[in-house]
Design a protein around this motif. Structure first.
Motif, PDB file in Angstrom:
ATOM      1  N   GLU A  94      -2.465   3.062  -0.224  1.00  0.00           N
ATOM      2  CA  GLU A  94      -3.221   2.220  -1.146  1.00  0.00           C
ATOM      3  C   GLU A  94      -3.198   2.780  -2.560  1.00  0.00           C
ATOM      4  N   HIS A  95      -3.032   4.090  -2.677  1.00  0.00           N
ATOM      5  CA  HIS A  95      -3.035   4.718  -4.002  1.00  0.00           C
ATOM      6  C   HIS A  95      -1.825   4.321  -4.841  1.00  0.00           C
ATOM      7  N   GLU A  96      -0.751   3.844  -4.211  1.00  0.00           N
ATOM      8  CA  GLU A  96       0.478   3.580  -4.950  1.00  0.00           C
ATOM      9  C   GLU A  96       0.301   2.445  -5.965  1.00  0.00           C
ATOM     10  N   GLN A  97      -0.064   1.254  -5.494  1.00  0.00           N
ATOM     11  CA  GLN A  97      -0.273   0.137  -6.416  1.00  0.00           C
ATOM     12  C   GLN A  97      -1.470   0.413  -7.320  1.00  0.00           C
ATOM     13  N   ALA A  98      -2.517   1.011  -6.759  1.00  0.00           N
ATOM     14  CA  ALA A  98      -3.704   1.326  -7.563  1.00  0.00           C
ATOM     15  C   ALA A  98      -3.345   2.251  -8.721  1.00  0.00           C
ATOM     16  N   GLY A  99      -2.494   3.226  -8.452  1.00  0.00           N
ATOM     17  CA  GLY A  99      -2.085   4.157  -9.499  1.00  0.00           C
ATOM     18  C   GLY A  99      -1.345   3.465 -10.619  1.00  0.00           C
ATOM     19  N   CYS A 100      -0.449   2.571 -10.262  1.00  0.00           N
ATOM     20  CA  CYS A 100       0.283   1.810 -11.283  1.00  0.00           C
ATOM     21  C   CYS A 100      -0.687   0.997 -12.129  1.00  0.00           C
ATOM     22  N   GLU A 101      -1.638   0.350 -11.484  1.00  0.00           N
ATOM     23  CA  GLU A 101      -2.624  -0.459 -12.215  1.00  0.00           C
ATOM     24  C   GLU A 101      -3.508   0.405 -13.116  1.00  0.00           C
ATOM     25  N   PRO A 110       4.945   0.176 -18.785  1.00  0.00           N
ATOM     26  CA  PRO A 110       5.328  -0.166 -17.414  1.00  0.00           C
ATOM     27  C   PRO A 110       6.455   0.707 -16.851  1.00  0.00           C
ATOM     28  N   ASP A 111       7.416   1.097 -17.697  1.00  0.00           N
ATOM     29  CA  ASP A 111       8.531   1.901 -17.192  1.00  0.00           C
ATOM     30  C   ASP A 111       8.097   3.318 -16.821  1.00  0.00           C
ATOM     31  N   LEU A 112       6.907   3.730 -17.260  1.00  0.00           N
ATOM     32  CA  LEU A 112       6.349   5.018 -16.855  1.00  0.00           C
ATOM     33  C   LEU A 112       5.352   4.848 -15.712  1.00  0.00           C
ATOM     34  N   ALA A 113       4.578   3.789 -15.775  1.00  0.00           N
ATOM     35  CA  ALA A 113       3.543   3.549 -14.758  1.00  0.00           C
ATOM     36  C   ALA A 113       4.158   3.241 -13.395  1.00  0.00           C
ATOM     37  N   ARG A 114       5.356   2.714 -13.367  1.00  0.00           N
ATOM     38  CA  ARG A 114       5.970   2.263 -12.113  1.00  0.00           C
ATOM     39  C   ARG A 114       6.155   3.372 -11.085  1.00  0.00           C
ATOM     40  N   PHE A 115       6.283   4.635 -11.531  1.00  0.00           N
ATOM     41  CA  PHE A 115       6.509   5.724 -10.580  1.00  0.00           C
ATOM     42  C   PHE A 115       5.349   5.871  -9.602  1.00  0.00           C
ATOM     43  N   ALA A 116       4.150   5.518 -10.048  1.00  0.00           N
ATOM     44  CA  ALA A 116       2.999   5.571  -9.140  1.00  0.00           C
ATOM     45  C   ALA A 116       3.204   4.610  -7.974  1.00  0.00           C
ATOM     46  N   ARG A 117       3.876   3.498  -8.249  1.00  0.00           N
ATOM     47  CA  ARG A 117       4.123   2.481  -7.225  1.00  0.00           C
ATOM     48  C   ARG A 117       5.398   2.763  -6.428  1.00  0.00           C
ATOM     49  N   THR A 118       6.425   3.354  -7.072  1.00  0.00           N
ATOM     50  CA  THR A 118       7.738   3.469  -6.426  1.00  0.00           C
ATOM     51  C   THR A 118       7.977   4.777  -5.680  1.00  0.00           C
TER      52      THR A 118
END
Length: 197
Positions: A94-101, A110-118
């Motif tokens: 659950e932390h993956e998408q939450a981290g990106c947000e 976005p190109d930096l925030a995406r690593f939390a999701r990917t």
């Protein structure tokens, strides 16, 4: 007190000595009152990501990836655990998408925030070399080997070099074994910082 524990996790040299996080990553963690253990984990993964980036750039200079973005991604990949604290000690995604947000809401590109999701989805068809390196750092910091992930990295490196798959496999294996030697010390560093303040 809580701020002091987080500050210690962000600045304690560690054993082995760990590089500091990028300034913005440290500021984000402080602003979110991150658990000290999370900061310690991010430092360990960031340091290993730095070692992997150095190795790739030295041995496979044709391998293109955004090094600063990758290092920032390694430094913030689990930032969603500031709200999903249970995932610091128990499995969960659950932390993956939450981290990106969280990162996007704080103005991170976005190109930096995406690593939390990917960082947990390295087999996605759009995974970049930077994504793979963050995912690999997030495994090998504690000496965890993931053959499917390693094979994706090998395939990318073969594609940009004149080396055979076997040569790249052996070289990467040697580097991962070298990094894994310090895994117990990195784990001890992480464990020396509390999950909750």
């Amino acid at each position: 007190m809580a701020g002091d524990l987080l500050r210690r996790a962000l600045t304690d040299p560690g054993d082995p000595v760990l590089r500091p996080l990028p300034e913005l990553a440290g500021e984000l963690l402080a602003g979110l009152a991150a658990p000290p253990r999370l900061a310690a984990h991010l430092r360990a993964v960031h340091d290993v990501a730095w070692q992997l980036a150095d190795w790739v750039q030295l041995h496979y200079p044709s391998a293109e990836f955004d090094r600063p973005a990758m290092l920032f991604g390694a430094a913030t990949h689990d930032i969603g655990k500031t709200v999903h604290i249970g995932e610091l000690s128990d499995p969960g995604s659950e932390h993956e998408q939450a981290g990106c947000e969280i990162l996007l809401a704080r103005g991170v590109a976005p190109d930096l925030a995406r690593f939390a999701r990917t960082h947990g989805s390295w087999s996605a068809p759009d995974a970049t070399m930077a994504d793979l390196l963050v995912s690999l750092a997030d495994k090998i910091w504690k000496a965890k080997r993931v053959p499917d992930l390693e094979q994706l990295v090998i395939d990318r490196l073969v594609a940009v070099s004149d080396k055979t798959p076997w040569e790249v496999f052996m070289a990467l294996d040697d580097e991962l074994q070298r990094i894994a030697v310090d895994a117990d010390r990195r784990l001890a560093f992480q464990a020396s910082h509390p999950v909750r303040t």
